[in-house]
Design an enzyme around this catalytic site. Structure first.
Site, PDB file in Angstrom:
ATOM      1  N   LYS A 119      11.732  12.371  30.839  1.00 35.83           N
ATOM      2  CA  LYS A 119      12.377  12.773  32.095  1.00 35.83           C
ATOM      3  C   LYS A 119      12.276  11.691  33.162  1.00 35.83           C
ATOM      4  O   LYS A 119      13.189  11.502  33.953  1.00 35.83           O
ATOM      5  CB  LYS A 119      11.792  14.073  32.614  1.00 35.83           C
ATOM      6  CG  LYS A 119      10.301  14.018  32.823  1.00 35.83           C
ATOM      7  CD  LYS A 119       9.713  15.383  33.122  1.00 35.83           C
ATOM      8  CE  LYS A 119       8.201  15.278  33.112  1.00 35.83           C
ATOM      9  NZ  LYS A 119       7.624  15.342  31.750  1.00 35.83           N
ATOM     10  N   GLY A 148      10.840  22.151  28.635  1.00 34.15           N
ATOM     11  CA  GLY A 148      10.331  22.259  27.265  1.00 34.15           C
ATOM     12  C   GLY A 148      11.322  22.826  26.281  1.00 34.15           C
ATOM     13  O   GLY A 148      12.416  22.290  26.099  1.00 34.15           O
ATOM     14  N   ILE A 150      13.005  25.535  26.392  1.00 29.58           N
ATOM     15  CA  ILE A 150      14.095  26.380  26.895  1.00 29.58           C
ATOM     16  C   ILE A 150      15.414  25.625  26.772  1.00 29.58           C
ATOM     17  O   ILE A 150      15.564  24.551  27.340  1.00 29.58           O
ATOM     18  CB  ILE A 150      13.883  26.764  28.367  1.00 29.58           C
ATOM     19  CG1 ILE A 150      12.503  27.379  28.577  1.00 29.58           C
ATOM     20  CG2 ILE A 150      14.968  27.713  28.831  1.00 29.58           C
ATOM     21  CD1 ILE A 150      12.167  27.629  30.035  1.00 29.58           C
ATOM     22  N   GLU A 204      -3.852  18.346  34.950  1.00 32.56           N
ATOM     23  CA  GLU A 204      -4.508  17.125  34.512  1.00 32.56           C
ATOM     24  C   GLU A 204      -5.578  16.688  35.510  1.00 32.56           C
ATOM     25  O   GLU A 204      -5.628  17.152  36.647  1.00 32.56           O
ATOM     26  CB  GLU A 204      -3.465  16.020  34.351  1.00 32.56           C
ATOM     27  CG  GLU A 204      -2.409  16.422  33.338  1.00 32.56           C
ATOM     28  CD  GLU A 204      -1.552  15.262  32.889  1.00 32.56           C
ATOM     29  OE1 GLU A 204      -2.044  14.126  32.864  1.00 32.56           O
ATOM     30  OE2 GLU A 204      -0.397  15.510  32.542  1.00 32.56           O
ATOM     31  N   LYS A 219      13.063  16.320  37.003  1.00 31.92           N
ATOM     32  CA  LYS A 219      13.861  17.321  36.288  1.00 31.92           C
ATOM     33  C   LYS A 219      15.020  17.802  37.150  1.00 31.92           C
ATOM     34  O   LYS A 219      16.112  18.074  36.643  1.00 31.92           O
ATOM     35  CB  LYS A 219      12.959  18.477  35.869  1.00 31.92           C
ATOM     36  CG  LYS A 219      11.916  18.044  34.831  1.00 31.92           C
ATOM     37  CD  LYS A 219      10.814  19.074  34.681  1.00 31.92           C
ATOM     38  CE  LYS A 219       9.781  18.649  33.643  1.00 31.92           C
ATOM     39  NZ  LYS A 219       8.584  19.518  33.668  1.00 31.92           N
ATOM     40  N   GLY A 326       3.936  21.937  26.173  1.00 36.59           N
ATOM     41  CA  GLY A 326       3.169  22.160  24.949  1.00 36.59           C
ATOM     42  C   GLY A 326       3.810  21.423  23.795  1.00 36.59           C
ATOM     43  O   GLY A 326       5.023  21.212  23.761  1.00 36.59           O
TER      44      GLY A 326
END
Lengths: 463, 463
Positions: A119, A148, A150, A204, A219, A326
């Site tokens: 991205k 992800g 979707i 993170e 995004k 994920g």
């Protein structure tokens, strides 16, 4: 490897003997999953793609690094350039700008198609990549770059290609949604929830890219480019993170029947006269914490889930919901692109055209009107509300609702509170106003002697 | 018409002079919207498709019938056969089996591609249509056939083509969702809500196809075919409507934190040993009223909205939400297919392959295990529960929860109620059990002398 790959068994025998050489760049979490699927599901994939997908190698920095998924040792190589040069289809999962960009451009110039989830690169340099794809008749697919697993890129590029998308609202960063949702559920402060999210692995160690909205902004740029058939890059996105959202903001939102979400918002804005066909359209793209009514479908997106809400002239309102990150979900998105692209190559068809057929101007925030929620700490004395309201009126900002919460010991009489120098909190929700009008209003309100501080300014959508 | 169609102006000038002849079959609500979009948005569509889409005619039964949308009179024709014979792309919106099937097959045999929203035809005769498309290198697209404007066909066919879908749960009929949602909100009975829905235009004068689940069953067959890459027709779908759902069922569901939805359920079921690669997979497809926990994303789909929930190995859970019907939303889905198909034709690419790469067996209900909710009216006397529970145990059906509601005047002592011949209601929710075990259990329970009646048997999902 060749032996198991060319065997065909079971129901899903391939219908053709075509072979596509697939190069994988990156052997991390997602890369390992993609490689595993390419090897384990080879027969099923061959049947669906109309060609056998042969993984020719996995380019990594260190061939001997330990991996989550056990794959044939001989697949790993450090020579990405050579791997790319022989490929029909390149899957780029290195992330970052370089050397990913160089490898992608090299692949496209060879006429190879590219599937990527990068991205950052797309948001920064999408135009150059799309031009290279078009010039070389190759595909550039990137379903994994936004939300992800979707399916959102393909629905926007294809399913809605006969409609006019006017607005996209997305919860596209799982970390910030997890944090805001936890703040909403527990009443805790941002810093405490962030620490817990880090402990649980939802954030993170350096959470900047997530909590400052930079990941969501990349995004947003990609979504806006596709939705409006124009080119939007990261620098066109106005971006504000969630670090200033307080437990008080969340509580006030709850009192008003709302919740706070970090939204990526892309809008098509029409100004001027459309009757004579000269209507000027422009695009506004922004990321910021946003108040949403609890009845809005996006308000029901909890935890680290993602969702994208799309408004189109004919389709009306649509929502796409699922896991936004994920290894396995992202691998699913990558593999969907791989099979679709392979099908296209196997059929001998030319590459899909680039997304941009228009060159719309990027509009500043003054072109956008939204409702705002403004929290003030004021002296708890008569006449304050009227003075604050007068400032709103001066700037033409209309107040929709106002709520007052009075500080101090419960049961204390109003007169006592005043003499004690008590504070009150005022929360206003405005009718739609421009950013400029709002900013001028807030600046003047700050200068009122009865106003202690402006505790929050949040935009409101979906009302 | 030609004049306005060939003018190019504004930002969206077409990049090529290619022309595709588009024939429209059907001039009803959706057809009128599609024709309007083809005419009004011609330039934007040309830019996106890479070819100018020229509407050559609209086949209708009666050229002089009044229409909602005003279109050039000369577009209308009663000669569908002639219109189809000269077309590059045929949009079929007549509905029903004949003459739609004849025209679609004729178009495909000419090598023309077809876009349709005809769920009944696809569910009944999809295999023949797909074979004709494959044999003639043509496309057959049908996004509008399931869930209106919601992009679900293309995401399943393409975005998830690299994943393994295991289950699809869909709210795919707006009328029944409107009725069940209104029953849930108001506590009213089915017949009253149906009458209100008919008055508001959410249900047709003859509501059979909706309330008996037949419309949903056709969509379930289409979804199952695509999700599992196999062929499923309408007769493979076990179907039960919502006419027997009572206000008591809804109230009992609410007590248990659940809601009732009419779901189309398609499942991939694995039986046997997968270790040696001989695992037998099969497909089960059914439509029935289903208890869902209120926290399930599908439980939040209100009114006449549709949503499809997809479970896949890698993607996890996804949901697609939006308007399931209406002229404009359906037109959006049709136009998305039209532009995507036109792009493919304009690029000179061969047609997309058919969906079926496998031939999975359709499994009977015995292959499916689900939880059940069972309501009983019983004599309000000691020992009843134990006798009923014994019957469950005999058939190996395990009880998860039981709730008892006692009839009669509030405050009446239990002993008085017994002597007065009072009734109690028992509601059981079972652990997953097979249809056969459940049916045998219910049959034996009915024969108990203490059981007045079995008031409801509903399946439960999402727990």
């Amino acid at each position: 490897m060749g032996e198991t790959m060319t065997e065909t068994s079971g129901l899903e025998a391939p219908s053709a003997e075509k072979v596509l050489k697939v190069a994988l760049l990156g052997g991390g979490t997602v890369g390992s999953q993609v490689a595993r699927i390419l090897l384990e599901d080879a027969d099923a994939l061959a049947a669906r793609a109309g060609a056998r997908l042969v993984l020719t190698g996995i380019a990594v920095r260190n061939v001997d690094a330990p991996r989550d998924v056990e794959l044939p040792r001989e697949l790993y190589t450090t020579d990405a350039e050579k791997l790319v040069s022989g490929a029909d289809l390149v899957i780029e999962l290195m992330g970052g700008i370089e050397p990913a960009r160089t490898h992608i451009l090299a692949a496209l110039k060879n006429g190879a198609s590219v599937v990527t989830g990068n991205k950052a690169l797309l948001a920064q340099d999408g135009a150059a990549l799309f031009d290279a794809a078009s010039a070389n008749n190759a595909d550039l697919n990137f379903e994994a770059a936004v939300a992800g697993a979707i399916p959102i890129i393909r629905p926007i590029r294809e399913s809605l290609s006969g409609d006019r998308i006017t607005r996209v609202l997305g919860i596209v960063n799982g970390t910030t949604n997890f944090i805001l949702d936890a703040m909403d559920t527990t009443g805790a402060q941002f810093a405490d929830v962030l620490a817990e999210a880090q402990r649980l692995g939802y954030a993170e160690a350096d959470p900047t890219a997530d909590v400052e909205g930079l990941d969501a902004a990349a995004k947003a740029a990609i979504l806006a480019s596709l939705a409006f058939h124009t080119r939007v890059s990261l620098e066109d996105v106005r971006c504000e993170g969630i670090t200033k959202v307080t437990a008080d903001d969340i509580a006030a939102a709850q009192d008003a029947g709302m919740t706070i979400k970090l939204l990526a918002i892309a809008e098509l804005i029409t100004a001027g006269d459309s009757a004579d066909g000269t209507a000027a359209e422009g695009v506004s793209v922004r990321v910021h914490p946003t108040l949403l009514p609890r009845k809005h479908p996006l308000a029901a997106v909890h935890g680290a889930f993602n969702a994208v809400f799309v408004e189109a002239d004919n389709a009306g309102s649509l929502m796409f919901y699922g896991a936004g990150a994920g290894g396995a979900p992202t691998a699913s998105a990558i593999m969907g692109d791989v099979v679709s692209t392979a099908r296209r190559i196997a059929a001998g068809a030319p590459g899909a055209p680039g997304a941009a057929t228009r060159a719309l101007p990027i509009l500043g925030l003054d072109a956008v009107t939204t409702s705002y929620s403004i929290g003030l700490e004021v002296a708890d004395q008569p006449g304050v509300l009227s003075r604050v309201a007068a400032v709103f009126a001066e700037h033409g900002v209309s107040i929709e609702t106002m709520r007052q919460t009075v500080d101090g010991a419960p049961g204390l009489a109003a007169a006592d509170r005043w003499s004690a120098g008590g504070r009150a909190e005022l929360r206003f929700v405005t009718h739609p106003a421009s950013e400029a009008a709002l900013a001028a209003t807030v600046a003047d309100i700050k200068n009122l002697d009865v106003v202690e501080s402006v505790t929050s300014v949040l935009r409101v959508e979906g009302v």
